[in-house]
Write a protein that holds these residues in place. Structure first.
Motif, PDB file in Angstrom:
ATOM      1  N   GLY A  77     -24.714  62.388 -51.012  1.00 46.68           N
ATOM      2  CA  GLY A  77     -24.344  63.231 -49.882  1.00 46.68           C
ATOM      3  C   GLY A  77     -25.477  64.073 -49.332  1.00 46.68           C
ATOM      4  O   GLY A  77     -25.290  64.756 -48.332  1.00 46.68           O
ATOM      5  N   THR A  78     -26.630  64.045 -49.971  1.00 50.42           N
ATOM      6  CA  THR A  78     -27.797  64.744 -49.436  1.00 50.42           C
ATOM      7  C   THR A  78     -28.509  63.815 -48.461  1.00 50.42           C
ATOM      8  O   THR A  78     -28.057  62.692 -48.202  1.00 50.42           O
ATOM      9  N   TRP A  79     -29.641  64.260 -47.918  1.00 53.86           N
ATOM     10  CA  TRP A  79     -30.351  63.507 -46.881  1.00 53.86           C
ATOM     11  C   TRP A  79     -31.829  63.372 -47.229  1.00 53.86           C
ATOM     12  O   TRP A  79     -32.391  64.238 -47.895  1.00 53.86           O
ATOM     13  N   SER A  80     -32.437  62.287 -46.749  1.00 58.22           N
ATOM     14  CA  SER A  80     -33.862  62.038 -46.941  1.00 58.22           C
ATOM     15  C   SER A  80     -34.522  61.767 -45.601  1.00 58.22           C
ATOM     16  O   SER A  80     -33.893  61.231 -44.685  1.00 58.22           O
ATOM     17  N   LEU A  83     -44.857  65.294 -52.604  1.00 57.40           N
ATOM     18  CA  LEU A  83     -43.441  65.661 -52.607  1.00 57.40           C
ATOM     19  C   LEU A  83     -42.653  64.688 -51.741  1.00 57.40           C
ATOM     20  O   LEU A  83     -42.930  64.546 -50.544  1.00 57.40           O
ATOM     21  N   LEU A  84     -41.702  63.991 -52.349  1.00 57.15           N
ATOM     22  CA  LEU A  84     -40.837  63.099 -51.585  1.00 57.15           C
ATOM     23  C   LEU A  84     -39.820  63.932 -50.814  1.00 57.15           C
ATOM     24  O   LEU A  84     -39.186  64.837 -51.378  1.00 57.15           O
ATOM     25  N   LEU A  85     -39.671  63.635 -49.534  1.00 55.30           N
ATOM     26  CA  LEU A  85     -38.730  64.383 -48.693  1.00 55.30           C
ATOM     27  C   LEU A  85     -37.345  63.756 -48.816  1.00 55.30           C
ATOM     28  O   LEU A  85     -36.886  63.023 -47.947  1.00 55.30           O
ATOM     29  N   GLU A  86     -36.690  64.058 -49.935  1.00 54.69           N
ATOM     30  CA  GLU A  86     -35.373  63.505 -50.216  1.00 54.69           C
ATOM     31  C   GLU A  86     -34.487  64.554 -50.877  1.00 54.69           C
ATOM     32  O   GLU A  86     -34.972  65.606 -51.288  1.00 54.69           O
ATOM     33  N   SER A  87     -33.191  64.244 -50.928  1.00 52.21           N
ATOM     34  CA  SER A  87     -32.202  65.112 -51.583  1.00 52.21           C
ATOM     35  C   SER A  87     -32.178  66.519 -51.000  1.00 52.21           C
ATOM     36  O   SER A  87     -32.261  67.509 -51.726  1.00 52.21           O
ATOM     37  N   MET A  88     -32.061  66.606 -49.681  1.00 50.73           N
ATOM     38  CA  MET A  88     -32.028  67.915 -49.023  1.00 50.73           C
ATOM     39  C   MET A  88     -30.806  68.018 -48.119  1.00 50.73           C
ATOM     40  O   MET A  88     -30.190  67.003 -47.795  1.00 50.73           O
ATOM     41  N   PRO A  89     -30.475  69.246 -47.708  1.00 45.13           N
ATOM     42  CA  PRO A  89     -29.351  69.412 -46.777  1.00 45.13           C
ATOM     43  C   PRO A  89     -29.674  68.775 -45.419  1.00 45.13           C
ATOM     44  O   PRO A  89     -30.844  68.645 -45.036  1.00 45.13           O
ATOM     45  N   PHE A  90     -28.623  68.407 -44.694  1.00 48.08           N
ATOM     46  CA  PHE A  90     -28.772  67.751 -43.395  1.00 48.08           C
ATOM     47  C   PHE A  90     -29.656  68.551 -42.444  1.00 48.08           C
ATOM     48  O   PHE A  90     -30.554  68.000 -41.812  1.00 48.08           O
ATOM     49  N   TRP A  91     -29.405  69.860 -42.336  1.00 51.40           N
ATOM     50  CA  TRP A  91     -30.147  70.678 -41.367  1.00 51.40           C
ATOM     51  C   TRP A  91     -31.644  70.665 -41.662  1.00 51.40           C
ATOM     52  O   TRP A  91     -32.450  70.645 -40.733  1.00 51.40           O
ATOM     53  N   LEU A  92     -32.023  70.647 -42.923  1.00 48.14           N
ATOM     54  CA  LEU A  92     -33.440  70.649 -43.281  1.00 48.14           C
ATOM     55  C   LEU A  92     -34.076  69.293 -42.977  1.00 48.14           C
ATOM     56  O   LEU A  92     -35.179  69.224 -42.413  1.00 48.14           O
TER      57      LEU A  92
END
Length: 60
Positions: A14-17, A32-41
């Motif tokens: 349910g997180t975003w990459s 740093l992999l840009l993954e597992s973050m909230p949608f807005w980020l």
């Protein structure tokens, strides 16, 4: 946005990459992999990265 280098993709948890559309993989910045973050980020980061990418290709 069509034709952009970066996009977002929903992760199974349910997180975003932020995805590099050329490779299909999460984009990496300074190790740093840009993954597992909230949608807005993820949305903010993909906008920033696409803006930076456009400026590199067509400087003012």
């Amino acid at each position: 946005m069509a034709g952009e280098r970066f996009d977002i993709e929903r992760d199974p948890d349910g997180t975003w990459s932020v995805i590099d559309v050329m490779t299909g993989l999460p984009f990496e910045v300074a190790g740093l992999l840009l993954e597992s973050m909230p949608f807005w980020l993820a949305l903010d980061l993909v906008g920033f990265l696409n803006d930076m990418n456009r400026q590199r290709k067509w400087p003012h």
